[in-house]
Scaffold this active site. Structure first.
Site: not given
Length: 445
Positions: A313, A309, A93, A177, A61-63
């Site tokens: 944050h 994964d 996401n 998931h 997840h590289f945002r």
């Protein structure tokens, strides 16, 4: 691009480890042999170091877009390259979510502009985008992602009729998931009634429980068997789920496969007291017996892939109380050193490690000309010195979020060089200013 000759390396590839030389010519591996000479080539002596195919991480997840205060494609792919990861598959996401073909292509444009590592993106399935998914070309991206446990916004797929139609209407790998939402909600209410809003972090594996994982994985596997879909279950966290997977056929013939993430191989519930919400992940880190079961299944081929994964944050976000702290943490810079640590401890062989982190992702997702050290393949590779101890500290982190669950950990191995498409992208703490990453292509007829 100049020819580069790597000499005297311990080359790990396709089940063997041997001292060998490797010649890079442009973007490709030109030659592999016991001894190579090449006039005019830039020569690097890698004696005593391992030469591995570049790691392929099938879950990050590289945002970007929308959550770039946590990380970006640029910052996190840079950290990945420092950790020997040359290829990543990023999850849908983000904000906006990658649930239309238009949004998917917009992400590919970001990858082309900003990524230090080769890239692909997963298309997100939802309760209401089946028609869009049907239009998706099977060679467009690495696969489809389904959240069968709670997720951001509209990405929880809980309509069973839609879910079955998704399984019936794509040839792509469906990565899932798996956590049962109703079980989690029931458990959460139980612990809220006991603790109110101040639930201890140690309750996390009881809320996102073994039962929640197993029930969801069981249903997904049953649906895949019913429909003939190609299912890959992300981040297994329990020993009980392992009965759903087989090691009796080669990976190329499997239609139902599984992955384990680094944190579930490294930590256990005993670590919550020390690390608190910094090791809050979904699915939760569980018992040490679960961890040992996952290791056993990884080594006997019921589990096919090791991934990260990676989900950064900010510290401010992670340091909140249990109910407010988000799940996930940064891992791409440290996954290979951590697995090398387990290799040096005798937990896993270098050949199996490379199979699970390089070869098998290439096989499972039909990636073209990557994942191996083979003549003619893209020169994605990394050099790791197994005898160069270092400690993880804030001042040697490359994550935008600026923290790591491994802070204070000492690793024996250090990634010294990483090549992406023949280009030396990382050299002992120095990053190339040039980006030579490519969009992944696939061999899907």
């Amino acid at each position: 691009m100049r020819k580069i000759l790597i000499k005297n390396a311990l080359l790990v590839n396709e089940g063997t480890t041997q001292e060998a030389d490797l010649l890079i010519d442009g973007e490709r591996i030109s030659k592999i042999a016991s001894s190579i000479t090449c006039e005019g080539a830039l020569t690097m002596d890698a004696e005593g170091s391992y030469l591995l195919p570049g790691i392929i991480d099938d879950q990050v997840h590289f945002r970007e877009p929308g959550l770039t205060h946590k990380g970006s494609i640029s910052t996190e792919s840079r950290a990945a390259v420092a950790g020997g990861i040359t290829t990543f598959m990023e999850q849908p996401n983000t904000n906006p979510q990658t649930t239309t073909i238009e949004k998917l292509e917009a992400k590919f444009q970001l990858g082309a502009q900003f990524s230090y590592a080769n890239y692909s993106f997963l298309f997100g399935g939802t309760n209401d985008n089946l028609e869009e998914l049907k239009k998706l070309d099977k060679n467009a991206c690495s696969g489809v992602k389904l959240f069968l446990g709670s997720s951001t916004g509209n990405m929880l797929v809980d309509d069973e009729q839609v879910l079955e139609q998704i399984f019936r209407n794509t040839e792509l790998v469906i990565s899932a998931h798996c956590e049962d939402e109703s079980t989690i909600r029931h458990n959460l209410e139980k612990y809220k009634s006991e603790f109110g809003e101040d639930i201890p972090i140690r309750c996390h594996p009881m809320i996102r429980s073994e039962e929640a994982c197993y029930l969801s994985s069981f249903k997904a596997v049953a649906l895949a068997k019913k429909t003939g879909a190609r299912l890959h279950v992300f981040h297994l966290s329990t020993a009980k789920e392992l009965e759903l997977f087989t090691n009796e056929i080669p990976l190329k013939e499997k239609k139902i496969t599984a992955e384990v993430c680094l944190h579930h191989l490294w930590f256990s519930e005993e670590d919550y007291e020390k690390y608190g919400t910094h090791i809050k992940w979904n699915p939760a880190i569980k018992k040490s017996t679960d961890r040992e079961g996952l290791w056993k299944a990884l080594l006997d081929d019921r589990i096919d892939i090791v991934a990260t994964d990676h989900a950064p944050h900010t510290l401010e976000e992670k340091d909140q109380a249990y109910l407010k702290a988000p799940s996930g943490g940064p891992l791409v810079q440290h996954a290979l050193p951590a697995m090398m640590q387990k290799m040096l401890e005798g937990k896993i062989s270098p050949e199996i490690m490379v199979t699970k982190m390089c070869h098998n992702p290439a096989i499972l997702f039909d990636i073209k000309e990557r994942g191996y050290l083979r003549e003619g393949y893209y020169a994605d590779l990394t050099i790791v010195n197994p005898n160069d101890p270092w400690e993880v500290k804030k001042d040697n982190l490359y994550y935008k979020c600026g923290w790591s669950p491994f802070e204070g950990t000492s690793f024996k191995s250090r990634v010294t060089h990483t090549f992406v498409n023949g280009h030396l992208a990382y050299d002992n703490g120095i990053f190339s200013k040039e980006k030579r990453a490519k969009r992944l292509t696939f061999d899907r007829l």
